[in-house]
Design an enzyme around this catalytic site. Structure first.
Site, PDB file in Angstrom:
ATOM      1  N   GLY A 246      -7.838  46.143   1.235  1.00 24.77           N
ATOM      2  CA  GLY A 246      -8.138  47.570   1.132  1.00 24.77           C
ATOM      3  C   GLY A 246      -8.503  48.119   2.492  1.00 24.77           C
ATOM      4  O   GLY A 246      -8.503  47.403   3.495  1.00 24.77           O
ATOM      5  N   GLY A 248     -11.253  50.984   4.455  1.00 24.55           N
ATOM      6  CA  GLY A 248     -12.396  51.882   4.374  1.00 24.55           C
ATOM      7  C   GLY A 248     -12.497  52.715   5.634  1.00 24.55           C
ATOM      8  O   GLY A 248     -11.574  52.729   6.454  1.00 24.55           O
ATOM      9  N   GLY A 251     -12.375  50.392   8.846  1.00 19.10           N
ATOM     10  CA  GLY A 251     -11.254  49.522   9.180  1.00 19.10           C
ATOM     11  C   GLY A 251     -10.553  48.975   7.954  1.00 19.10           C
ATOM     12  O   GLY A 251     -10.796  49.413   6.832  1.00 19.10           O
ATOM     13  N   VAL A 253      -9.438  45.672   5.521  1.00 21.12           N
ATOM     14  CA  VAL A 253      -9.952  44.359   5.123  1.00 21.12           C
ATOM     15  C   VAL A 253      -8.786  43.486   4.645  1.00 21.12           C
ATOM     16  O   VAL A 253      -7.969  43.930   3.836  1.00 21.12           O
ATOM     17  CB  VAL A 253     -11.005  44.498   4.006  1.00 21.12           C
ATOM     18  N   LYS A 267     -12.673  41.858   8.082  1.00 18.02           N
ATOM     19  CA  LYS A 267     -12.632  43.310   8.279  1.00 18.02           C
ATOM     20  C   LYS A 267     -12.289  43.586   9.743  1.00 18.02           C
ATOM     21  O   LYS A 267     -13.064  43.256  10.639  1.00 18.02           O
ATOM     22  CB  LYS A 267     -14.010  43.886   7.933  1.00 18.02           C
ATOM     23  N   ASP A 364     -25.364  53.651   4.193  1.00 20.00           N
ATOM     24  CA  ASP A 364     -24.126  53.883   3.438  1.00 20.00           C
ATOM     25  C   ASP A 364     -24.135  53.058   2.146  1.00 20.00           C
ATOM     26  O   ASP A 364     -23.156  52.408   1.802  1.00 20.00           O
ATOM     27  CB  ASP A 364     -22.886  53.540   4.288  1.00 20.00           C
TER      28      ASP A 364
HETATM   29  N1  LIG Z   1     -15.865  40.259   1.106  1.00 18.47           N
HETATM   30  C1  LIG Z   1     -14.979  40.885   0.332  1.00 18.47           C
HETATM   31  N2  LIG Z   1     -14.430  40.280  -0.734  1.00 18.47           N
HETATM   32  C2  LIG Z   1     -13.543  40.920  -1.505  1.00 18.47           C
HETATM   33  N3  LIG Z   1     -13.134  42.196  -1.313  1.00 18.47           N
HETATM   34  C3  LIG Z   1     -13.659  42.855  -0.268  1.00 18.47           C
HETATM   35  C4  LIG Z   1     -14.598  42.246   0.611  1.00 18.47           C
HETATM   36  N4  LIG Z   1     -14.950  43.146   1.561  1.00 18.47           N
HETATM   37  C5  LIG Z   1     -14.265  44.269   1.294  1.00 18.47           C
HETATM   38  N5  LIG Z   1     -13.487  44.098   0.204  1.00 18.47           N
HETATM   39  C6  LIG Z   1     -12.606  45.099  -0.397  1.00 18.47           C
HETATM   40  O1  LIG Z   1     -11.795  45.678   0.608  1.00 18.47           O
HETATM   41  C7  LIG Z   1     -11.656  47.074   0.395  1.00 18.47           C
HETATM   42  C8  LIG Z   1     -11.997  47.842   1.653  1.00 18.47           C
HETATM   43  O2  LIG Z   1     -13.365  47.608   1.956  1.00 18.47           O
HETATM   44  P1  LIG Z   1     -14.179  48.480   2.993  1.00 18.47           P
HETATM   45  O3  LIG Z   1     -15.585  47.971   3.023  1.00 18.47           O
HETATM   46  O4  LIG Z   1     -13.432  48.532   4.279  1.00 18.47           O
HETATM   47  O5  LIG Z   1     -14.060  49.914   2.397  1.00 18.47           O
HETATM   48  P2  LIG Z   1     -15.018  50.785   1.547  1.00 18.47           P
HETATM   49  O6  LIG Z   1     -16.330  50.083   1.301  1.00 18.47           O
HETATM   50  O7  LIG Z   1     -14.223  51.221   0.379  1.00 18.47           O
HETATM   51  O8  LIG Z   1     -15.242  52.019   2.485  1.00 18.47           O
HETATM   52  P3  LIG Z   1     -16.300  52.196   3.692  1.00 18.47           P
HETATM   53  O9  LIG Z   1     -15.775  51.408   4.862  1.00 18.47           O
HETATM   54  O10 LIG Z   1     -16.264  53.647   3.936  1.00 18.47           O
HETATM   55  O11 LIG Z   1     -17.635  51.706   3.211  1.00 18.47           O
HETATM   56  C9  LIG Z   1     -12.535  47.427  -0.791  1.00 18.47           C
HETATM   57  O12 LIG Z   1     -11.703  47.531  -1.935  1.00 18.47           O
HETATM   58  C10 LIG Z   1     -13.456  46.255  -0.953  1.00 18.47           C
HETATM   59  O13 LIG Z   1     -13.808  46.035  -2.291  1.00 18.47           O
END
Ligand SMILES: Nc1ncnc2c1ncn2[C@@H]1O[C@H](COP(=O)(O)OP(=O)(O)OP(=O)(O)O)[C@@H](O)[C@H]1O
Length: 550
Positions: A246, A248, A251, A253, A267, A364
């Protein structure tokens, strides 16, 4: 030629080849460039001997990347910043190596008077902070220096090409191989054999590197510190950034593997302009947090413009998938589980706010930043906004802070609502609780558009009207009311009226029926205030940057 010899210190040690060389009785300084001499310890550590002012500095080499021309070094005595100050004065060091995470400082010699309690404020030019110290009488400048952060445990040194006399060296081995093969099998045969040899070599090399990487990771994991990876490692771990989980605000992930058994999420951060030192500081803070409700940082990459963070992988993804699932899939976990998750998230915030030497504010907190492990234990992730503040400090500069609209407290938008503080996380947590409760009401589609959300929450707490919520047994309604009541306390407009995280935990631990009904935060303010109740994810908005009002 001696320069073409390859060595390792033990089976897992990095490959030692030109320009690095083993310091032994046969090597003379004229054979090799200074600053590349290494030796092996009794426990098979590879040590780099760097020339320094009074005596050489010995650092442990963790990895050598001949393609990127970089090495990662640590101090076996655990004080890299002190060693750095020593090597930094050596001109040989500067002519061969480059460090991208250092900062300049000027040292002063000051005299103090114990009687004089007047404050002297020192403006730090490289940051927006002032430092206040008491009793200073006079200061004189001593020297300028370059230093690295106190949190730096591993340092990446990039080497520039050694001078031409060393670059021109040709290795007889390779020449020998090519001429013999040409004579024996002709051009086509030799090409095939060379490709096959290269393939076998590459396989062995990659396997060896993978083993070394996992070995290093396990060593760091046991000593509870994050491992530093090169960008080439990151690409290997994620299989060339293949499996995207995904994206965010900070960046993208990717899913990856450190080994067959260790699955991770990597990430890759967008903000490549961020100062390396600042990044390492943040990583240092994150690496110190070990709590069951906070995601552990396993590793990081800070190399040139590349910044990445490596975490455990959580197959269930984020809490958002369970309170507002995509495609309205039925993923209701039950109210007891949701209550446990709410409690776990509060415990995680407590660890950030009060559990560590330095108070960490997340800024956040929202359901996307709460991941769920196999047992649905919540883990707070994403410390992209975390700022370090000493314990007695109650406010923090929020310039360039980011957050998710709808989960952001009023004071972050405007100083008129008070100082930004740890109570801003309480607000976001309250919003998370209300979304946990409120999203469930959507199960009953027919009522969705008829009831205003604030009114609905108050009806719910005061037991009025039809609350249109999925209740499986008598206990459920108690949990729902408790979560809504605590949520409303947390989103009080003025931060002073919000509970601390300790109070939140006390409220959640109790039965819930004895909780005082909070004042309605939607009554006393203008229509702008009530709009904050709509989670931003529903509006599809993100806050870009927040200017601090002076
Ligand atoms: N450690 C992890 N294990 C499984 N999925 C993950 C993990 N870290 C992130 N993800 C998934 O990757 C995606 C992108 O995560 P990310 O934290 O970059 O975005 P976000 O939390 O949606 O936005 P923001 O960066 O604005 O907080 C999300 O769907 C998240 O659930």
């Amino acid at each position: 030629h001696r320069s073409c010899k390859k060595h390792t210190c033990g089976p897992d040690g990095p490959l030692i080849q030109f320009p690095f060389y083993l310091i032994d009785a046969h090597a003379t300084s004229s054979d090799y460039p200074a600053g590349f001499g290494v030796y092996c310890t009794d426990i098979n550590k590879t040590m780099l001997e760097l020339p320094a002012f009074s005596s050489p500095v010995n650092l442990s080499i963790e990895t050598i990347d001949y393609e990127d021309q970089s090495i990662d070094v640590t101090d076996p005595e655990g004080c890299l910043p002190r060693q750095f100050l020593k090597i930094n004065k050596s001109s040989i060091f500067h002519s061969h190596y480059k460090v991208d995470t250092s900062t300049s400082a000027t040292f002063f010699n000051c005299s103090y008077s114990s009687q004089d309690q007047a404050y002297c404020t020192i403006r730090v030019l490289s940051s927006s902070d002032d430092v206040a110290i008491t009793g200073v009488e006079s200061c004189s400048k001593m020297f300028d220096a370059t230093y690295i952060s106190e949190y730096t445990t591993a340092l990446r040194l990039e080497w520039s090409k050694p001078n031409s006399s060393h670059v021109e060296i040709e290795c007889p081995n390779s020449r020998f191989r090519s001429t013999t093969l040409t004579a024996a099998g002709g051009i086509i045969g030799s090409v095939i054999v060379i490709i096959a040899l290269f393939y076998i070599y590459y396989k062995f090399k990659t396997k060896g590197e993978d083993q070394a990487r996992v070995g290093k990771f396990l060593e760091d994991y046991r000593s509870q510190r994050p491992t530093r990876f090169s960008y080439a490692d990151i690409k290997r771990i994620t299989n060339g950034l293949k499996s995207k989980l995904g994206e965010g605000a900070h960046g993208v992930v990717y899913k990856g593997k450190l080994s067959e058994k260790i699955v991770v999420a990597v990430k890759i951060l967008n903000n490549t302009e961020s100062d390396g030192n600042e990044f390492i500081n943040e990583v240092g803070t994150m690496g110190k947090i070990h709590h069951v409700n906070v995601v552990r940082l396993l590793g990081f990459c800070a190399y040139g413009v590349h910044r990445a963070l490596i975490y455990d992988f959580f197959p269930h993804g984020s809490l958002q998938n369970f309170i507002s699932p995509p495609d309205n899939k039925q993923t209701f976990l039950g109210w007891e589980k949701l209550e446990q998750i709410a409690f776990g998230v509060a415990k995680g915030i407590e660890c950030l706010h009060q559990g560590c030497d330095q108070q960490i504010r997340h800024f956040d907190i929202n359901p996307h930043n709460v991941l769920l492990d196999d047992d649905f234990t919540p883990k707070i992730i994403d410390f992209g906004l975390a700022k370090l503040c000493s314990r007695n400090q109650s406010t923090v500069s929020m310039t360039a802070a980011r957050g998710t609209l709808g989960y952001i407290a009023s004071e972050i938008f405007s100083r008129n609502f008070g100082h930004v503080s740890y109570k801003s996380d309480i607000y976001s947590y309250g919003m998370l609780l209300l979304e946990m409760v409120g999203e469930r009401k959507k199960i009953s589609k027919s009522h969705e558009t008829e009831i205003l959300y604030p009114e609905w929450i108050h009806n719910l707490i005061e037991g009025r009207g039809d609350i249109c919520i999925r209740i499986e047994d008598e206990g459920d309604i108690k949990i729902v009311k408790k979560l809504a009541t605590v949520g409303l306390w947390c989103i009080q407009w003025h931060s002073i009226n919000r509970p601390s995280i300790r109070n939140v935990l006390q409220m959640l631990e109790g039965e819930g029926d004895k909780l005082k009904v909070p004042p309605n935060p939607f009554d006393s303010t203008t229509s702008t205030s009530s709009s904050a109740i709509i989670p931003a994810r529903h509006l599809g908005l993100e806050l870009e940057a927040i200017q601090e009002l002076e």
